[in-house]
Scaffold this motif. Structure first.
Motif, PDB file in Angstrom:
ATOM      1  N   GLY A 113      -8.849  -1.980 -11.266  1.00  0.00           N
ATOM      2  CA  GLY A 113      -8.801  -3.153 -12.141  1.00  0.00           C
ATOM      3  C   GLY A 113      -8.964  -4.459 -11.395  1.00  0.00           C
ATOM      4  N   VAL A 114      -9.418  -4.385 -10.138  1.00  0.00           N
ATOM      5  CA  VAL A 114      -9.664  -5.572  -9.316  1.00  0.00           C
ATOM      6  C   VAL A 114     -11.178  -5.753  -9.197  1.00  0.00           C
ATOM      7  CG1 VAL A 114      -9.316  -6.644  -7.048  1.00  0.00           C
ATOM      8  CG2 VAL A 114      -7.549  -5.147  -8.012  1.00  0.00           C
ATOM      9  N   SER A 115     -11.649  -6.980  -9.259  1.00  0.00           N
ATOM     10  CA  SER A 115     -13.088  -7.230  -9.237  1.00  0.00           C
ATOM     11  C   SER A 115     -13.726  -6.780  -7.926  1.00  0.00           C
ATOM     12  CB  SER A 115     -13.372  -8.711  -9.463  1.00  0.00           C
ATOM     13  OG  SER A 115     -13.016  -9.468  -8.328  1.00  0.00           O
ATOM     14  N   ARG A 116     -15.012  -6.426  -8.005  1.00  0.00           N
ATOM     15  CA  ARG A 116     -15.748  -6.007  -6.809  1.00  0.00           C
ATOM     16  C   ARG A 116     -15.769  -7.109  -5.759  1.00  0.00           C
ATOM     17  NH1 ARG A 116     -21.554  -3.857  -8.468  1.00  0.00           N
ATOM     18  NH2 ARG A 116     -21.653  -3.812  -6.178  1.00  0.00           N
ATOM     19  N   SER A 117     -15.936  -8.350  -6.196  1.00  0.00           N
ATOM     20  CA  SER A 117     -16.024  -9.449  -5.226  1.00  0.00           C
ATOM     21  C   SER A 117     -14.709  -9.614  -4.472  1.00  0.00           C
ATOM     22  CB  SER A 117     -16.407 -10.756  -5.930  1.00  0.00           C
ATOM     23  OG  SER A 117     -15.428 -11.121  -6.880  1.00  0.00           O
ATOM     24  N   THR A 118     -13.571  -9.498  -5.175  1.00  0.00           N
ATOM     25  CA  THR A 118     -12.275  -9.621  -4.511  1.00  0.00           C
ATOM     26  C   THR A 118     -12.058  -8.472  -3.537  1.00  0.00           C
ATOM     27  OG1 THR A 118     -11.272 -10.829  -6.349  1.00  0.00           O
ATOM     28  CG2 THR A 118      -9.771  -9.675  -4.869  1.00  0.00           C
ATOM     29  N   LEU A 119     -12.413  -7.255  -3.946  1.00  0.00           N
ATOM     30  CA  LEU A 119     -12.273  -6.099  -3.057  1.00  0.00           C
ATOM     31  C   LEU A 119     -13.135  -6.259  -1.811  1.00  0.00           C
ATOM     32  CD1 LEU A 119     -12.386  -3.265  -5.735  1.00  0.00           C
ATOM     33  CD2 LEU A 119     -10.384  -3.980  -4.413  1.00  0.00           C
ATOM     34  N   SER A 120     -14.363  -6.722  -2.003  1.00  0.00           N
ATOM     35  CA  SER A 120     -15.275  -6.904  -0.878  1.00  0.00           C
ATOM     36  C   SER A 120     -14.746  -7.950   0.093  1.00  0.00           C
ATOM     37  CB  SER A 120     -16.660  -7.312  -1.382  1.00  0.00           C
ATOM     38  OG  SER A 120     -17.538  -7.576  -0.310  1.00  0.00           O
ATOM     39  N   ARG A 121     -14.249  -9.055  -0.432  1.00  0.00           N
ATOM     40  CA  ARG A 121     -13.753 -10.122   0.434  1.00  0.00           C
ATOM     41  C   ARG A 121     -12.477  -9.700   1.155  1.00  0.00           C
ATOM     42  NH1 ARG A 121     -13.340 -15.713  -2.299  1.00  0.00           N
ATOM     43  NH2 ARG A 121     -13.506 -16.375  -0.116  1.00  0.00           N
ATOM     44  N   ALA A 122     -11.636  -8.875   0.496  1.00  0.00           N
ATOM     45  CA  ALA A 122     -10.422  -8.377   1.156  1.00  0.00           C
ATOM     46  C   ALA A 122     -10.793  -7.445   2.307  1.00  0.00           C
ATOM     47  CB  ALA A 122      -9.534  -7.653   0.152  1.00  0.00           C
ATOM     48  N   GLU A 123     -11.791  -6.582   2.094  1.00  0.00           N
ATOM     49  CA  GLU A 123     -12.202  -5.655   3.148  1.00  0.00           C
ATOM     50  C   GLU A 123     -12.815  -6.404   4.334  1.00  0.00           C
ATOM     51  OE1 GLU A 123     -14.727  -2.608   1.626  1.00  0.00           O
ATOM     52  OE2 GLU A 123     -13.146  -1.696   0.404  1.00  0.00           O
ATOM     53  N   ARG A 124     -13.445  -7.548   4.067  1.00  0.00           N
ATOM     54  CA  ARG A 124     -14.049  -8.335   5.150  1.00  0.00           C
ATOM     55  C   ARG A 124     -13.079  -9.362   5.713  1.00  0.00           C
ATOM     56  NH1 ARG A 124     -18.330  -8.829   1.330  1.00  0.00           N
ATOM     57  NH2 ARG A 124     -17.923 -11.070   1.219  1.00  0.00           N
ATOM     58  N   ALA A 125     -11.825  -9.341   5.235  1.00  0.00           N
ATOM     59  CA  ALA A 125     -10.769 -10.259   5.691  1.00  0.00           C
ATOM     60  C   ALA A 125     -11.124 -11.713   5.425  1.00  0.00           C
ATOM     61  CB  ALA A 125     -10.447 -10.035   7.162  1.00  0.00           C
ATOM     62  N   GLU A 126     -11.898 -11.949   4.377  1.00  0.00           N
ATOM     63  CA  GLU A 126     -12.204 -13.324   3.991  1.00  0.00           C
ATOM     64  C   GLU A 126     -11.079 -13.924   3.165  1.00  0.00           C
ATOM     65  OE1 GLU A 126     -15.910 -13.260   1.974  1.00  0.00           O
ATOM     66  OE2 GLU A 126     -17.081 -12.791   3.766  1.00  0.00           O
ATOM     67  N   ILE A 127     -10.221 -13.070   2.604  1.00  0.00           N
ATOM     68  CA  ILE A 127      -9.039 -13.503   1.872  1.00  0.00           C
ATOM     69  C   ILE A 127      -7.849 -12.681   2.336  1.00  0.00           C
ATOM     70  CG2 ILE A 127     -10.218 -14.355  -0.206  1.00  0.00           C
ATOM     71  CD1 ILE A 127      -9.676 -11.640  -1.494  1.00  0.00           C
ATOM     72  N   SER A 128      -6.652 -13.201   2.131  1.00  0.00           N
ATOM     73  CA  SER A 128      -5.430 -12.489   2.463  1.00  0.00           C
ATOM     74  C   SER A 128      -4.894 -11.847   1.187  1.00  0.00           C
ATOM     75  CB  SER A 128      -4.396 -13.456   3.041  1.00  0.00           C
ATOM     76  OG  SER A 128      -3.205 -12.780   3.358  1.00  0.00           O
ATOM     77  N   PRO A 129      -4.837 -10.513   1.103  1.00  0.00           N
ATOM     78  CA  PRO A 129      -4.397  -9.857  -0.134  1.00  0.00           C
ATOM     79  C   PRO A 129      -2.968 -10.230  -0.501  1.00  0.00           C
ATOM     80  CG  PRO A 129      -5.408  -8.287   1.372  1.00  0.00           C
ATOM     81  CD  PRO A 129      -5.197  -9.547   2.149  1.00  0.00           C
ATOM     82  N   THR A 130      -2.711 -10.383  -1.785  1.00  0.00           N
ATOM     83  CA  THR A 130      -1.357 -10.636  -2.262  1.00  0.00           C
ATOM     84  C   THR A 130      -0.638  -9.308  -2.439  1.00  0.00           C
ATOM     85  OG1 THR A 130      -1.992 -10.508  -4.588  1.00  0.00           O
ATOM     86  CG2 THR A 130      -2.134 -12.674  -3.525  1.00  0.00           C
ATOM     87  N   ALA A 131       0.678  -9.383  -2.690  1.00  0.00           N
ATOM     88  CA  ALA A 131       1.458  -8.168  -2.924  1.00  0.00           C
ATOM     89  C   ALA A 131       0.952  -7.430  -4.153  1.00  0.00           C
ATOM     90  CB  ALA A 131       2.938  -8.532  -3.081  1.00  0.00           C
ATOM     91  N   ALA A 132       0.572  -8.187  -5.200  1.00  0.00           N
ATOM     92  CA  ALA A 132       0.089  -7.547  -6.431  1.00  0.00           C
ATOM     93  C   ALA A 132      -1.201  -6.769  -6.178  1.00  0.00           C
ATOM     94  CB  ALA A 132      -0.122  -8.604  -7.517  1.00  0.00           C
ATOM     95  N   LEU A 133      -2.109  -7.337  -5.397  1.00  0.00           N
ATOM     96  CA  LEU A 133      -3.358  -6.653  -5.092  1.00  0.00           C
ATOM     97  C   LEU A 133      -3.107  -5.401  -4.255  1.00  0.00           C
ATOM     98  CD1 LEU A 133      -6.391  -6.274  -4.868  1.00  0.00           C
ATOM     99  CD2 LEU A 133      -6.435  -8.005  -3.072  1.00  0.00           C
TER     100      LEU A 133
END
Length: 204
Positions: free
Chosen positions: A50-70
Motif C-alpha cells: 500500500g506504499v507508492s512505487r516512488s516512495t519505495l524506490s526512494r527508500a531503497e536508494r536512501a533518498e528518504i529516511s523511512p518513517t516507523a509507519a512505512l
C-alpha cells in the motif's frame, strides 16, 4: 536541517526528507535485497504494502529516511519485526549488549525515538525496546508486522495513550499493558511531558 518550506509534499506517514545517512543507506540496500529475494518488482511490492512505487524506490536508494509507519508496512509484507529488520543492517549482536552499543533509531517526522536494548538473537523469541514519544506525538500502525505478535508495554516515565483493537488505554508511570496484535494500533503521548516506555516483543 531543511526548513519545512523547503521539503516537497510527501506521502502521509511514509517518509521524511533527510541528508545522506549511513544507516539509511544500509537499510535501503537491505530493503532492495529483500524485494529481490522475493522476486518482486516495485509495482508488486507497492500492491502488497500500500506504499507508492516512488516512495519505495526512494527508500531503497536512501533518498528518504523511512518513517516507523512505512517500516511497519514493509515488515508486515516481509514477515519481520522492526527490530529484526533493523538488526539486519547492524553487526550481529553480542550476548551482552552494552548501553553505548545499543542502536538508536529516530523517526523525526512523528517525534519517536527507538532504542534496541536487547535486539533479536538467533534462538531467542523475545526482544526488548525502549521507546520515547515527544509531547503530543502520534504513531499509527495499520497492521502488525507479524499477526498475533505478543507485546508488553511498561511505562517508565510520563503518560501513554495506546489504542489496541479499538480500545484506548491511558497508561501512566509504572502501568503495564500486555496484548497480542491482530490489527491496527495507535500510540499517542498526551503530554505535557514526553513519555518513555519499555516494550517487550515476543514472536509467535
Amino acid at each position: 536541517m531543511r526548513r519545512e518550506s523547503d521539503v516537497p509534499p510527501r506521502e502521509p506517514g511514509t517518509a521524511v526528507e533527510t541528508g545522506p545517512d549511513p544507516v539509511d543507506a544500509r537499510l535501503g540496500a537491505r530493503l532492495a535485497e529483500l524485494r529481490a529475494e522475493h522476486g518482486w518488482s516495485l509495482g508488486d511490492l507497492a500492491d502488497r504494502s500500500g506504499v507508492s512505487r516512488s516512495t519505495l524506490s526512494r527508500a531503497e536508494r536512501a533518498e528518504i529516511s523511512p518513517t516507523a509507519a512505512l517500516l511497519n508496512r514493509l515488515c508486515a509484507v516481509y514477515g519481520r519485526t522492526m527490530s529484526q529488520l533493523l538488526s539486519e543492517v547492524e553487526s550481529a549482536p553480542a550476548q551482552v549488549v552494552r548501553a553505548p552499543e545499543q542502536s538508536v533509531w529516530r523517526d523525526d517526522a512523528s517525534g519517536f525515538v527507538r532504542r534496541s536494548v536487547s535486539p533479536p538473537l538467533p534462538g531467542l523469541r523475545a526482544e526488548l525496546v525502549e521507546g520515547r514519544l515527544e509531547p503530543y506525538a502520534d504513531i499509527a500502525y495499520d497492521r502488525p508486522p507479524l499477526p498475533g505478535l505478543e507485546q508488553h508495554i511498561w511505562v517508565l516515565d510520563g503518560r501513554l495513550a495506546l489504542t489496541v483493537q479499538g480500545t484506548t488505554h491511558t497508561l501512566t508511570t509504572g502501568d503495564c499493558l500486555r496484548f497480542r496484535v491482530w490489527g491496527p494500533t495507535h500510540f499517542h503521548c498526551p503530554g505535557p511531558e514526553a513519555v518513555r516506555y519499555a516494550l517487550v516483543v515476543v514472536r509467535p
